[in-house]
Design a protein around this motif. Structure first.
Motif, PDB file in Angstrom:
ATOM      1  N   THR A  13      -6.023   1.460  -7.297  1.00  0.00           N
ATOM      2  CA  THR A  13      -5.278   1.183  -6.062  1.00  0.00           C
ATOM      3  C   THR A  13      -6.210   0.968  -4.885  1.00  0.00           C
ATOM      4  O   THR A  13      -6.024   0.036  -4.086  1.00  0.00           O
ATOM      5  CB  THR A  13      -4.311   2.347  -5.759  1.00  0.00           C
ATOM      6  N   ASP A  14      -7.217   1.811  -4.768  1.00  0.00           N
ATOM      7  CA  ASP A  14      -8.177   1.670  -3.657  1.00  0.00           C
ATOM      8  C   ASP A  14      -8.874   0.318  -3.705  1.00  0.00           C
ATOM      9  O   ASP A  14      -9.099  -0.317  -2.664  1.00  0.00           O
ATOM     10  CB  ASP A  14      -9.214   2.796  -3.708  1.00  0.00           C
TER      11      ASP A  14
ATOM     12  N   ARG B 195      -5.616   5.867  -8.860  1.00  0.00           N
ATOM     13  CA  ARG B 195      -6.041   5.908  -7.461  1.00  0.00           C
ATOM     14  C   ARG B 195      -7.239   4.994  -7.246  1.00  0.00           C
ATOM     15  O   ARG B 195      -7.286   4.254  -6.248  1.00  0.00           O
ATOM     16  CB  ARG B 195      -6.381   7.353  -7.075  1.00  0.00           C
ATOM     17  N   LEU B 196      -8.201   5.009  -8.156  1.00  0.00           N
ATOM     18  CA  LEU B 196      -9.370   4.145  -8.021  1.00  0.00           C
ATOM     19  C   LEU B 196      -8.963   2.668  -8.059  1.00  0.00           C
ATOM     20  O   LEU B 196      -9.467   1.853  -7.276  1.00  0.00           O
ATOM     21  CB  LEU B 196     -10.375   4.439  -9.138  1.00  0.00           C
TER      22      LEU B 196
ATOM     23  N   ARG C 273       0.837  -1.201   0.000  1.00  0.00           N
ATOM     24  CA  ARG C 273       0.000   0.000   0.000  1.00  0.00           C
ATOM     25  C   ARG C 273       0.869   1.247   0.000  1.00  0.00           C
ATOM     26  O   ARG C 273       0.601   2.200  -0.745  1.00  0.00           O
ATOM     27  CB  ARG C 273      -0.925   0.010   1.224  1.00  0.00           C
TER      28      ARG C 273
ATOM     29  N   VAL D 253      -6.282  -2.372  -2.607  1.00  0.00           N
ATOM     30  CA  VAL D 253      -6.019  -2.311  -1.168  1.00  0.00           C
ATOM     31  C   VAL D 253      -7.208  -2.822  -0.361  1.00  0.00           C
ATOM     32  O   VAL D 253      -7.043  -3.455   0.688  1.00  0.00           O
ATOM     33  CB  VAL D 253      -5.659  -0.866  -0.754  1.00  0.00           C
ATOM     34  N   SER D 254      -8.423  -2.570  -0.861  1.00  0.00           N
ATOM     35  CA  SER D 254      -9.624  -3.008  -0.140  1.00  0.00           C
ATOM     36  C   SER D 254      -9.920  -4.489  -0.353  1.00  0.00           C
ATOM     37  O   SER D 254     -10.811  -5.049   0.290  1.00  0.00           O
ATOM     38  CB  SER D 254     -10.834  -2.180  -0.575  1.00  0.00           C
TER      39      SER D 254
ATOM     40  N   ASP E  12       1.040   4.052  -2.901  1.00  0.00           N
ATOM     41  CA  ASP E  12       0.761   5.455  -2.558  1.00  0.00           C
ATOM     42  C   ASP E  12       1.927   6.355  -2.958  1.00  0.00           C
ATOM     43  O   ASP E  12       1.718   7.476  -3.445  1.00  0.00           O
ATOM     44  CB  ASP E  12       0.490   5.589  -1.053  1.00  0.00           C
TER      45      ASP E  12
END
Length: 231
Positions: free
Chosen positions: A187-188, A184-185, A110, A191-192, A114
């Protein structure tokens, strides 16, 4: 032009030349169709023609350079069909990559993702388009590294470079559109732990980039030279 053809450190020197040329292509400093003269490259890297030729052969094997008999080496110019096939291959491979990346998610990854996004945002903010283009490709390779699949990573590295050439040739607007917001979307979702959403976002992202290109096939004229000139 360097004349030393000693094999000492040759693989490293070849890699340096290959990586330098590839970076220039990824940052859109070397354009499709640019002639890559062996003597000039040798002078830049203080390398023999043998080493330069080996680097160019590597890039040719990856589809980044075209070597024409009696003419030399040129930065490749993908056809519209080759461009579409590149994106099709990326959708297949990166769909599988992102699913594996979700399984490998951790706090360490993560942070790395980031940091990558922060670097992309910084490049965009200061208007450094070359860095933004390079970093956007590096994001996809970072996700592939996270997936821990050597063949996927190797294939994607080639496809990212081919995509860079394709964008140079066929983009409709002179803007950078592989944006950090899309990354970013993705990655989110990674990560989730939402593999389905991460895969869908990745494929949609690639399709959106392809949609920004003009890949219309132009029909070649079947008329002879005489017909054209005397018509």
């Amino acid at each position: 032009m360097a004349t030393d053809t000693s094999s000492t450190g040759a693989p490293d020197r070849v890699s340096r030349i290959r990586n330098g040329l590839l970076l220039a292509i990824l940052e859109h400093r070397l354009l499709p169709g640019t002639k890559l003269g062996e003597d000039e490259i040798g002078q830049i890297y203080d390398a023999s023609r043998t080493l330069v030729r080996a680097a160019l052969q590597q890039l040719a094997h990856e589809g980044i350079v075209e070597i024409e008999k009696n003419r030399g080496a040129f930065v490749a110019s993908p056809s519209p069909r080759e461009a579409r096939e590149t994106f099709e291959a990326r959708c297949l491979i990166e769909g599988a990559i992102v699913e594996r990346a979700v399984k490998a998610r951790s706090e360490t990854w993560r942070v790395r993702l980031d940091d990558q996004l922060a670097a992309e945002a910084d490049a965009e903010a200061r208007g450094d388009h070359r860095a933004a283009i390079r970093l956007s490709g590096e994001y996809h390779l970072l996700v592939a590294e996270m997936a821990d699949h050597e063949l996927y990573y190797s294939l994607l590295r080639e496809l990212v470079a081919r995509t860079s050439l394709t964008i140079l040739l066929y983009r409709r607007h002179r803007v950078h559109f592989c944006g950090v917001d899309h990354h970013r979307l993705i990655t989110d979702a990674i990560v989730s732990g939402d593999a389905v959403r991460a895969k869908a976002l990745m494929i949609d992202h690639l399709k959106e980039i392809e949609a920004e290109l003009d890949l219309t096939e132009t029909e070649e004229s079947s008329a002879s030279l005489a017909d054209i000139l005397q018509g």
